[in-house]
Design a protein around this motif. Structure first.
Motif, mmCIF file in Angstrom:
data_model
loop_
_atom_site.group_PDB
_atom_site.id
_atom_site.type_symbol
_atom_site.label_atom_id
_atom_site.label_comp_id
_atom_site.label_asym_id
_atom_site.label_seq_id
_atom_site.Cartn_x
_atom_site.Cartn_y
_atom_site.Cartn_z
ATOM 1 N N LEU A 72 -16.013 13.159 27.895
ATOM 2 C CA LEU A 72 -15.190 14.419 27.586
ATOM 3 C C LEU A 72 -15.872 15.534 28.271
ATOM 4 N N GLN A 109 -18.730 6.891 22.086
ATOM 5 C CA GLN A 109 -17.385 7.577 21.995
ATOM 6 C C GLN A 109 -17.039 8.624 23.257
ATOM 7 N N HIS A 141 -20.516 21.837 23.111
ATOM 8 C CA HIS A 141 -20.379 21.636 21.640
ATOM 9 C C HIS A 141 -22.021 21.430 21.119
ATOM 10 N N GLU A 143 -13.056 12.904 15.859
ATOM 11 C CA GLU A 143 -11.730 13.174 15.890
ATOM 12 C C GLU A 143 -11.458 14.779 15.727
ATOM 13 N N ARG A 150 -12.616 16.007 19.344
ATOM 14 C CA ARG A 150 -11.717 15.808 20.293
ATOM 15 C C ARG A 150 -10.399 16.728 20.164
ATOM 16 N N ALA A 151 -10.048 16.982 18.853
ATOM 17 C CA ALA A 151 -9.142 17.968 18.726
ATOM 18 C C ALA A 151 -9.418 19.389 19.057
ATOM 19 N N GLY A 187 -10.589 19.995 22.167
ATOM 20 C CA GLY A 187 -10.649 19.753 23.723
ATOM 21 C C GLY A 187 -10.712 18.355 23.998
ATOM 22 N N SER A 188 -9.486 17.340 24.364
ATOM 23 C CA SER A 188 -9.619 16.100 24.961
ATOM 24 C C SER A 188 -9.725 15.919 26.492
ATOM 25 N N ASP A 189 -9.916 17.099 27.320
ATOM 26 C CA ASP A 189 -10.023 16.814 28.477
ATOM 27 C C ASP A 189 -11.344 15.752 29.030
ATOM 28 N N GLU A 190 -11.101 14.981 29.975
ATOM 29 C CA GLU A 190 -12.246 14.072 30.316
ATOM 30 C C GLU A 190 -12.380 14.069 31.687
#
Length: 609
Positions: free
Chosen positions: A261, A293, A338, A572, A575-576, A578-581
């Motif tokens: 992430l 994860q 985060h 989850e 990731r909700a 921001g899911s950019d990797e």
């Protein structure tokens, strides 16, 4: 005390043997030798201690103060009332009649009758059949259970006492009755007596040596101290220390996925414990799981306080969190991170977010997760009984060099669960002479840290006692007032259903002070197991509620129960947001080409006592 009882037990065994038999004579000699060895061990210990300066005794170890506490508690109970005394006497007679009546049925009939129930009062401390093997021990433990129940009943029934003082009285009464259990003394514990007889007194010697070893180090031992070594079989998730100050190190963990992430995760553990509660072993490690994860995980490892940290304040820990956030942002060239704050570090993270919001820098934090953290301390649980002017002043007396010895803190937390964390081990390891198990959680529990005394006193006074954190602008840090209502950062608030350190009802109040989007989750179990519950364990459960309940009771009433770990629910949620990797290359992989690092994880600070 134990030395005298152990010697008395050795002598007692010798007296119980028939003098006329040669076997009895041999046993008498054996027990005399045991008594002599105990005396020798004690003498060596006393000589050893003479070379050490004996300062003023603390409240925890001074028997005179314990007796004074006992007398003070008993004076507040209505036990001198004739009606109370008569009622108690009637109950004693009833228990004696019930217990001795069973023995009057004859040995065989008693064996058949002692199934369920086999005694009027039951307690798992007295589950061993030895407690029913002889009338004296059956009567002894039944009378103890009766009297301890009566003491607690009368303590809880006292009226016209300020709530805080009543809570202290009830806590003190429970602590005293737990300590006075016949299971805690060699001559009144038939299980210990049987073990001593079985081992020819060797269990007494081993137990006595265990006790003296703990007296030497000033701390109760729960687990084999040689069973775990940091970086080898505990705290082993691969990583590097990428930054350090005089107060903390930052560990960055090595990615195990090709993509991660874009927004990294910074974890702030409480400085009253070692960070590796979140990295005990591969199966239990939240850190390892989070890395798997696809998160880039950073962990703050706080330095255990010494004399050089005597003047540290809450501002220093808030600024340290800001510095760690800024360092990670700069290292990875990202706008935000985060964050997770556990317990007191979660309380501090809330203050950090309020400071950033006041300074117009709230966008540095993409989300904040709080593990069992409180901001409103009105109903802050069992620790409140240790917070009054006298006890806060005592901290200063125990901290002549400017820091609070972690052993005092460990003793406080152990007392909160005395039967589980003190008397259980007194019986096993002192009275029965059992060897210590290899248990990683107990190893962590005994790996104490020191705290800056000045900040610790301020924390207890300003937050626990006066509850000023929830009063807007009552406290300041880093040059600005703190107002929790300014926090708009997306928040995930986790509480443990059975948490006695941060009760869920207290953690729930956190939601009243946040102005941004928030998710509250109630996990099964308590302060530790409620957090450290990996999906692979298949243990416990958690509850969610997608409505907007106003109270914890409403949350519970409308909650949906989910089996197992709450960790997948949390990721989850992450990731909700921001899911950019990005690729796990460059400084996403610590210690790579061109990346200067300080040392391998877990680093020096976590190893400093």
């Amino acid at each position: 005390m134990l030395r005298g009882q152990a010697k008395g037990m050795a002598t007692l065994f010798g007296q119980m043997l028939p003098a006329e038999s040669s076997q009895g004579a041999e046993k008498a000699v054996q027990w005399a030798e045991v008594a002599g060895r105990l005396q020798s061990i004690w003498t060596e210990f006393q000589v050893e201690q003479l070379s050490k300066a004996s300062g003023e005794k603390s409240h925890y170890t001074d028997p005179v103060k314990w007796i004074a506490t006992f007398e003070a508690v008993m004076r507040q109970l209505p036990l001198s009332n004739p009606q109370v005394q008569q009622g108690l006497w009637d109950e004693v007679i009833a228990v004696l009649t019930a217990v001795l009546g069973q023995y009057g049925m004859g040995p065989r009939a008693f064996e058949e009758a002692k199934g369920d129930p086999h005694m009027p009062l039951r307690d798992r401390r007295f589950a061993d059949p030895e407690w029913r093997s002889k009338p004296i021990f059956a009567v002894l433990h039944q009378l103890y259970l009766l009297l301890s129940t009566q003491v607690m009943k009368h303590a809880e029934a006292i009226e016209d006492l300020e709530p805080g003082r009543k809570a202290q009285l009830i806590f003190a009464a429970k602590t005293i009755v737990d300590a006075l259990s016949p299971a805690n003394f060699p001559l009144t514990n038939p299980v210990a007596l049987a073990k001593a007889n079985e081992t020819g007194g060797e269990s007494l010697i081993r137990g006595f040596e265990h006790m003296l070893d703990d007296l030497r180090k000033g701390q109760l031992t729960h687990t084999n101290p040689a069973a775990f070594k940091l970086g080898e079989n505990i705290a082993v998730t691969p990583g590097k220390v990428v930054h350090e100050t005089d107060l903390f190190q930052i560990i960055q963990y090595t990615p195990t996925t090709d993509k991660v992430l874009a927004t990294p995760l910074v974890i702030f553990p409480p400085w009253i414990n070692r960070f590796y509660i979140l990295d005990l072993n591969a199966k239990k490690s939240f850190v390892r799981w989070a890395v798997e994860q696809g998160l880039t995980v950073f962990m703050v490892s706080w330095k255990s306080a010494d004399a050089s940290m005597a003047d540290l304040l809450w501002d220093d820990y808030i600024q340290a969190q800001i510095d760690a956030i800024d360092h990670v942002r700069e290292r990875l060239k990202v706008p935000a991170v985060h964050t997770i704050g556990y317990c007191v570090a979660g309380t501090t993270l809330a203050a950090t977010l309020a400071v950033l919001a006041r300074k117009g820098e709230a966008d540095k934090v993409a989300s904040a997760t709080f593990f069992t953290a409180q901001v409103d301390f009105e109903g802050a649980g069992d620790l409140k009984v240790f917070v009054d002017d006298q006890q806060i002043e005592t901290i200063g007396q125990l901290s002549p060099e400017g820091y609070v010895d972690g052993r005092y803190l460990a003793a406080t937390f152990n007392i909160l669960r005395g039967n589980d964390l003190i008397w259980n081990y007194v019986e096993k390891n002192y009275l029965k002479g059992e060897e210590y198990p290899a248990f990683d959680l107990l190893h962590w529990n005994g790996d104490v840290t020191n705290l800056p005394a000045r900040w610790h006193r301020d924390y207890l006074r300003d937050l626990y006692r006066d509850n000023r954190l929830v009063v807007a602008d009552s406290l300041s840090a880093c040059g600005v007032p703190i107002d929790l209502h300014r926090i708009t950062t997306p928040a995930y608030v986790q509480a443990g259903r059975e948490d006695h350190i941060a009760p869920p009802s207290s953690v729930w109040k956190f939601t009243h002070y946040l102005s941004g989007p928030q998710t509250f989750l109630l996990a099964g179990s308590g302060h530790i197991a409620g957090v450290v519950n990996p999906p692979s364990s298949g243990k416990y459960q958690y509850w969610t509620n997608d409505e907007s309940p106003d109270t914890l009771e409403e949350f519970v009433a409308g909650a949906k129960e989910h089996p197992g770990s709450w960790w997948p629910h949390w990721v989850e949620w992450i990731r909700a947001l921001g899911s950019d990797e990005v690729s796990a290359r460059g400084k996403r992989r610590p210690g790579g080409r061109g990346d200067k690092v300080i040392e391998d994880a877990p680093g020096r600070y976590v190893m400093t006592r």
